[in-house]
Design an enzyme around this catalytic site. Sequence first.
Site, PDB file in Angstrom:
ATOM      1  N   ALA A   1     -12.172  15.261   6.718  1.00  0.00           N
ATOM      2  CA  ALA A   1     -11.383  14.172   6.123  1.00  0.00           C
ATOM      3  C   ALA A   1     -11.666  12.805   6.765  1.00  0.00           C
ATOM      4  CB  ALA A   1      -9.898  14.513   6.236  1.00  0.00           C
TER       5      ALA A   1
ATOM      6  N   CYS B   1      -5.927  21.703   3.079  1.00  0.00           N
ATOM      7  CA  CYS B   1      -4.525  21.858   2.656  1.00  0.00           C
ATOM      8  C   CYS B   1      -4.403  22.816   1.477  1.00  0.00           C
ATOM      9  CB  CYS B   1      -3.931  20.499   2.272  1.00  0.00           C
ATOM     10  SG  CYS B   1      -4.329  19.210   3.451  1.00  0.00           S
TER      11      CYS B   1
ATOM     12  N   TRP C   1      24.371   9.110  -8.795  1.00  0.00           N
ATOM     13  CA  TRP C   1      24.134   8.776  -7.384  1.00  0.00           C
ATOM     14  C   TRP C   1      23.098   9.777  -6.873  1.00  0.00           C
ATOM     15  CZ3 TRP C   1      25.992   4.479  -5.117  1.00  0.00           C
ATOM     16  CH2 TRP C   1      27.078   3.850  -5.726  1.00  0.00           C
TER      17      TRP C   1
ATOM     18  N   GLU D   1     -22.058  17.418  11.955  1.00  0.00           N
ATOM     19  CA  GLU D   1     -21.007  18.399  11.667  1.00  0.00           C
ATOM     20  C   GLU D   1     -21.491  19.768  12.133  1.00  0.00           C
ATOM     21  OE1 GLU D   1     -17.758  18.824  10.594  1.00  0.00           O
ATOM     22  OE2 GLU D   1     -18.281  20.946  10.845  1.00  0.00           O
TER      23      GLU D   1
ATOM     24  N   ASP E   1      -7.173  14.111  13.156  1.00  0.00           N
ATOM     25  CA  ASP E   1      -6.343  15.026  13.948  1.00  0.00           C
ATOM     26  C   ASP E   1      -6.619  14.997  15.442  1.00  0.00           C
ATOM     27  OD1 ASP E   1      -5.197  15.860  11.613  1.00  0.00           O
ATOM     28  OD2 ASP E   1      -5.832  17.952  11.764  1.00  0.00           O
TER      29      ASP E   1
ATOM     30  N   SER F   1     -16.209  17.829   3.895  1.00  0.00           N
ATOM     31  CA  SER F   1     -15.367  17.255   2.854  1.00  0.00           C
ATOM     32  C   SER F   1     -14.731  18.299   1.915  1.00  0.00           C
ATOM     33  CB  SER F   1     -16.212  16.280   2.014  1.00  0.00           C
ATOM     34  OG  SER F   1     -15.401  15.582   1.115  1.00  0.00           O
TER      35      SER F   1
ATOM     36  N   ALA G   1      -3.061  15.010   6.925  1.00  0.00           N
ATOM     37  CA  ALA G   1      -4.249  14.617   6.170  1.00  0.00           C
ATOM     38  C   ALA G   1      -4.313  13.141   5.761  1.00  0.00           C
ATOM     39  CB  ALA G   1      -4.360  15.487   4.927  1.00  0.00           C
TER      40      ALA G   1
ATOM     41  N   ARG H   1     -20.432   2.167   1.636  1.00  0.00           N
ATOM     42  CA  ARG H   1     -20.085   1.353   0.462  1.00  0.00           C
ATOM     43  C   ARG H   1     -19.937  -0.120   0.879  1.00  0.00           C
ATOM     44  NH1 ARG H   1     -16.494   4.891  -1.386  1.00  0.00           N
ATOM     45  NH2 ARG H   1     -14.687   3.878  -0.456  1.00  0.00           N
TER      46      ARG H   1
ATOM     47  N   TYR I   1      17.595   6.915 -12.276  1.00  0.00           N
ATOM     48  CA  TYR I   1      18.526   7.957 -12.724  1.00  0.00           C
ATOM     49  C   TYR I   1      18.311   8.304 -14.191  1.00  0.00           C
ATOM     50  CZ  TYR I   1      22.539   9.921 -15.067  1.00  0.00           C
ATOM     51  OH  TYR I   1      23.312  10.696 -15.872  1.00  0.00           O
TER      52      TYR I   1
END
Length: 446
Positions: A10, A42, A432, A32, A281, A38, A299, A21, A424
């Site tokens: 991530a 989760c 409420w 890696e 992390d 990538s 994440a 970019r 609401y």
Amino acid sequence: MRFVIIGGDAAGMSAASRAKRNMPELEVTVLEQTADVSYSACGMPYNIADPEREMEDLVVRTARVFREKQGIDLRTGHRAERIDRNAGVVTGKTAQGEPFEIPYDTLLIATGASPVIPNLSGFHLPGVLALKSLEDGRRIKNFIRSRGVKRTVIIGMGYIALEMCEALRSRDIQVNMVKPRAVLLPWMNPRLTSMVREELERWGVGIHLGQEVKGIEKQNETLRVVCSDTVLEGDMVLVAMGVKPNSELAAGAGLDLGPCDSISVDGTLRTSDESIYSAGDCADAYHVVTGKKTWIPLALRANRAGWAVADNVTGKRTELQGIAGTAVFKVFDLEVARTGLSVGEAEQFGFEPAEVMIESRSRAHAHPGASTIGVQMVSERKSGRLLGAQLVGKEGAAHRVNAVAVALHQQMTVEAFSQCDLAYAPPFSPVWDPMLTASNQLLKQA
Ligand SMILES: Cc1cc2nc3c(=O)[nH]c(=O)nc-3n(C[C@H](O)[C@H](O)[C@H](O)COP(=O)(O)OP(=O)(O)OC[C@H]3O[C@@H](n4cnc5c(N)ncnc54)[C@H](O)[C@@H]3O)c2cc1C
């Protein structure tokens, strides 16, 4: 300029993509150690729940796209072992055991976190597994399939343990959960915790609190988790006792560490060495409520911090506000959410907390399908400042927590929050909203 990134998930790949970019001429190299980059960690429990799905479905962007379309020098199977800050070099070994040496001008350490595995006997037996990487996910899925797993023991009761409990039950696998502490979710209001416990019991999950795990034994094909007062048997054991930051490389290079030995960074994600950043992390962050350093590995922060590093490296100075520790997870039919501080944490950080615990409805009175939603809200008694909230309910807990998260970022008081114009209509909330009811009740405490 050579921008080298250690870690390709991530934080690392967000940084690599955005840096390229922002500045196409930048030389970006990612190291890696595994074969995967990538992917959505989760999503793994939900993927494991479905025997028909491939783990590969979770890959967001393949290594080929990063290399061929984005021009990133992505080297999988490359494990970084040492950072030489004087020479500006990262050294390590490939999966084939070949040594490598990569020079950097700017370095990002995005090495993530690893599962905590206690140093007790039997934790390395086959069938004793943890879930962190995509490869772990494949291993668990293959083990369930090839061994026809029918019974499991989960050590730990945090959110990954609870998500995996649901995944295994949905495949009709029996689950016993065990942990040494006597409380299921210690940070949570006891009424909310009992809602979670009732839900687990409704789905036939065995809960064993206050049981210290002494070790794991193998008897024929059965794994036996030996605890202080009981022995739990399974065909598979999942170790989900939390994670620790992968900060050994940083520590070895003499960089400053923060809470829980995470890598210490400033608001711009710079470490104590100005040519080295850290994100995700493995790194710490400022807490927006306490203003102090904290370590909450999630994440969104990893992705956002990766982007911020890319901007800083490519000349667009970016400073992050910090985190509120907003988190949400699903336990069977319940949504469990939190943001900011619990009462215990508020006291620990020197606030004198006021708290309220209310039960309201997820939809308007008498609207079909309405269910109970429990809200705990915490404020600072003296200033009336909102400090945090926790929610549990069948619906509407997950999105409601975000309103409080925004309020925490804005340092709002409970009074100011109680005046917010929340949406609401009968299918979505009472007039409420439960968050407004909680804040109105909390105002009476101050
Ligand atoms: C089962 C599961 C469910 C989750 N669910 C949620 C959720 O619902 N919501 C949420 O917010 N978060 C969730 N998370 C946490 C989230 O996945 C992490 O916060 C996020 O992946 C962190 O990204 P990262 O890039 O910092 O670290 P990681 O994803 O851990 O990536 C770090 C990478 O660095 C590599 N690496 C480490 N050391 C080296 C080295 N020396 N050399 C080379 N490479 C190295 C690792 O192989 C790894 O690929 C979940 C995690 C798991 C495991």
